[in-house]
Design an enzyme around this catalytic site. Structure first.
Site, PDB file in Angstrom:
ATOM      1  N   GLU A  63      -3.723   3.536   1.480  1.00 35.56           N
ATOM      2  CA  GLU A  63      -4.703   3.502   2.712  1.00 35.56           C
ATOM      3  C   GLU A  63      -5.847   4.477   2.297  1.00 35.56           C
ATOM      4  O   GLU A  63      -5.816   5.642   2.073  1.00 35.56           O
ATOM      5  CB  GLU A  63      -4.094   3.792   3.794  1.00 35.56           C
ATOM      6  CG  GLU A  63      -5.010   4.182   5.232  1.00 35.56           C
ATOM      7  CD  GLU A  63      -4.283   4.857   6.310  1.00 35.56           C
ATOM      8  OE1 GLU A  63      -4.322   4.232   7.395  1.00 35.56           O
ATOM      9  OE2 GLU A  63      -3.927   5.913   5.976  1.00 35.56           O
ATOM     10  N   PRO A 105       0.833  -0.951   0.100  1.00 35.92           N
ATOM     11  CA  PRO A 105      -0.188   0.024  -0.008  1.00 35.92           C
ATOM     12  C   PRO A 105       0.838   1.302   0.127  1.00 35.92           C
ATOM     13  O   PRO A 105       1.712   1.224   0.934  1.00 35.92           O
ATOM     14  CB  PRO A 105      -0.666  -0.145   1.541  1.00 35.92           C
ATOM     15  CG  PRO A 105      -0.119  -1.212   2.319  1.00 35.92           C
ATOM     16  CD  PRO A 105       0.808  -1.925   1.324  1.00 35.92           C
ATOM     17  N   MET A 106       0.479   2.270  -0.899  1.00 37.07           N
ATOM     18  CA  MET A 106       1.414   3.403  -0.934  1.00 37.07           C
ATOM     19  C   MET A 106       0.136   4.613  -1.442  1.00 37.07           C
ATOM     20  O   MET A 106      -0.111   4.513  -2.490  1.00 37.07           O
ATOM     21  CB  MET A 106       2.247   3.464  -1.931  1.00 37.07           C
ATOM     22  CG  MET A 106       3.715   2.617  -1.540  1.00 37.07           C
ATOM     23  SD  MET A 106       4.936   2.811  -2.776  1.00 37.07           S
ATOM     24  CE  MET A 106       4.375   1.602  -3.755  1.00 37.07           C
ATOM     25  N   VAL A 107       0.377   5.712  -0.237  1.00 35.83           N
ATOM     26  CA  VAL A 107      -0.646   6.647  -0.772  1.00 35.83           C
ATOM     27  C   VAL A 107      -0.154   7.636  -1.832  1.00 35.83           C
ATOM     28  O   VAL A 107       1.212   7.428  -1.891  1.00 35.83           O
ATOM     29  CB  VAL A 107      -0.398   7.692   0.611  1.00 35.83           C
ATOM     30  CG1 VAL A 107      -1.069   8.900   0.269  1.00 35.83           C
ATOM     31  CG2 VAL A 107      -1.350   7.034   1.891  1.00 35.83           C
ATOM     32  N   CYS A 153       0.757   2.654  10.113  1.00 39.47           N
ATOM     33  CA  CYS A 153       1.349   4.040   9.826  1.00 39.47           C
ATOM     34  C   CYS A 153       1.663   4.886  10.989  1.00 39.47           C
ATOM     35  O   CYS A 153       0.978   5.181  11.918  1.00 39.47           O
ATOM     36  CB  CYS A 153       0.028   4.971   9.097  1.00 39.47           C
ATOM     37  SG  CYS A 153       0.301   6.449   8.710  1.00 39.47           S
ATOM     38  N   ASN A 176       7.864  -7.210   4.631  1.00 34.22           N
ATOM     39  CA  ASN A 176       8.179  -5.922   3.838  1.00 34.22           C
ATOM     40  C   ASN A 176       9.124  -5.154   4.478  1.00 34.22           C
ATOM     41  O   ASN A 176       9.266  -5.081   5.636  1.00 34.22           O
ATOM     42  CB  ASN A 176       6.611  -5.193   4.011  1.00 34.22           C
ATOM     43  CG  ASN A 176       6.731  -3.923   3.473  1.00 34.22           C
ATOM     44  OD1 ASN A 176       6.407  -2.866   4.546  1.00 34.22           O
ATOM     45  ND2 ASN A 176       7.072  -3.465   2.496  1.00 34.22           N
ATOM     46  N   GLY A 177       9.891  -4.487   3.457  1.00 36.24           N
ATOM     47  CA  GLY A 177      11.020  -3.702   4.009  1.00 36.24           C
ATOM     48  C   GLY A 177      12.408  -4.084   3.368  1.00 36.24           C
ATOM     49  O   GLY A 177      13.046  -5.216   3.428  1.00 36.24           O
TER      50      GLY A 177
END
Ligand SMILES: Cc1cc2nc3c(=O)[nH]c(=O)nc-3n(C[C@H](O)[C@H](O)[C@H](O)COP(=O)(O)O)c2cc1C
Length: 318
Positions: A42, A17-19, A114, A216-217
């Site tokens: 999000e 997910p990436m705004v 977040c 993730n990361g």
């Protein structure tokens, strides 16, 4: 029925997910390049609660009653692969929001990582790591009310103490989560801090639940995916920044940036994407390529319309 996310056997490449980045054209392009699942950016639950839908050709858009602006859109092509991420601090609101979008996606994810003020002040995002009873209630409420074929997942960050991360994964699994994505950083850590794959490895080894974990990361290449599998046992790879910079990461060998940009612009236009969002994504790609001094970059930076963006494309090779 075993749902997509919960089917743990196979390796999975997942758009994180990436705004502002994970909007429809980027998700479609990630799928074209081979992503198995794509997360939306999000969306705060109350946005869905106070919205109506509009169909425009093949695209379904959710429009805010307040602003009359579209804040989310999707289409049939991604229906079986789309996970919609909610920002929420309340099970009932999460469910009411999920209900509005559930026929058009594969599952619902709850953002529990977040760190930004706007999220945590409302009890959302990483605040949920500190309110386990609310986090659990959100997952339970979603799982109880949504049909089984839709997945319910959460994306979390690491706790300062390993045991707390493990306990939280157990809590989510016991509440009915089908899978958990772990961003291998603590809440106070930023992108420049190295992700703690060693913690991922320990969590994967010590959790006693058999729901899949998504790692993730700091995944920037296929080699990184293989290394994560080797070092942690995790083979569901969730990729954010590298996908933002060159979404063909999902194909394995990277495609040329020109191809990525041309197809991205085409998809963005076809899906009625606001030109400003496309401009933002193109600027991220430009920065990564170190193309900031090119004529193309200058034209994109000054673009005020779709026509300007399309005109800029003629400078791509310059
Ligand atoms: C531009 C951008 C927007 C992001 N928006 C979200 C978001 O909406 N929800 C979320 O859970 N994480 C969000 N993240 C965090 C990423 O999903 C991911 O956890 C983080 O970037 C680490 O992965 P990476 O090392 O592959 O970049 C965002 C990250 C970036 C770079």
């Amino acid at each position: 029925m075993m749902n997509d996310v919960a089917a743990s056997g196979r390796e999975k490449k997942i758009l994180a997910p990436m705004v502002r980045v994970g909007t429809l054209p980027m998700r479609l392009l990630a799928l074209e390049y081979g992503a198995d699942l794509v997360y939306s950016e999000e969306i705060i639950d109350r946005n869905f609660l106070d919205s109506y839908t509009r169909d425009k050709y093949e695209i379904k858009e959710w429009i805010s009653n307040k602003t009359q602006l579209s804040f989310f859109s999707t289409c049939d092509k991604e229906r079986d692969k789309l996970i919609v991420q909610l920002g929420t601090s309340n099970g009932n609101n999460a469910y009411k929001a999920a209900e509005k979008v559930i026929p058009f996606c594969r599952g619902i994810d709850v953002n529990m990582g977040c760190p930004l003020d706007y999220s945590t002040k409302g009890g959302m995002g990483a605040a949920l790591l500190k309110t386990p009873e609310i986090a659990s209630d959100i997952i339970k409420t979603l799982r109880r009310n949504l049909p089984n074929e839709y997945s319910v997942t959460a994306k979390i960050r690491l706790f300062p103490v390993l045991k707390d991360s493990i306990d939280f994964v157990h809590l989510l699994a016991n509440s009915g989560a089908d899978a958990v994505a772990i961003h291998a950083r603590q809440v106070h850590e930023r992108a420049k801090d190295k992700a703690h794959w060693d913690q991922l490895a320990q969590i994967a080894q010590l959790v006693t639940t058999n729901i899949p974990l998504m790692g993730n990361g700091d995944i920037f290449s296929v080699q990184d995916m293989l290394r994560m599998k080797e070092e942690t046992g995790i083979s569901h790879w969730m990729i954010a920044r590298m996908a933002q910079w060159n979404v063909s990461i999902f194909r394995g060998t990277l495609d040329s940036m020109n191809n990525v940009i041309l197809r991205y612009v085409q998809l963005a236009e076809e899906t009625n994407t606001y030109y400003g969002l496309a401009k933002y994504c193109l600027q991220q790609m430009i920065k990564y390529q170190k193309w900031t001094r090119t004529e193309f970059a200058s034209k994109i930076n000054h673009a005020q319309s779709w026509d300007d963006i399309k005109y800029a494309l003629s400078f791509l090779d310059a």
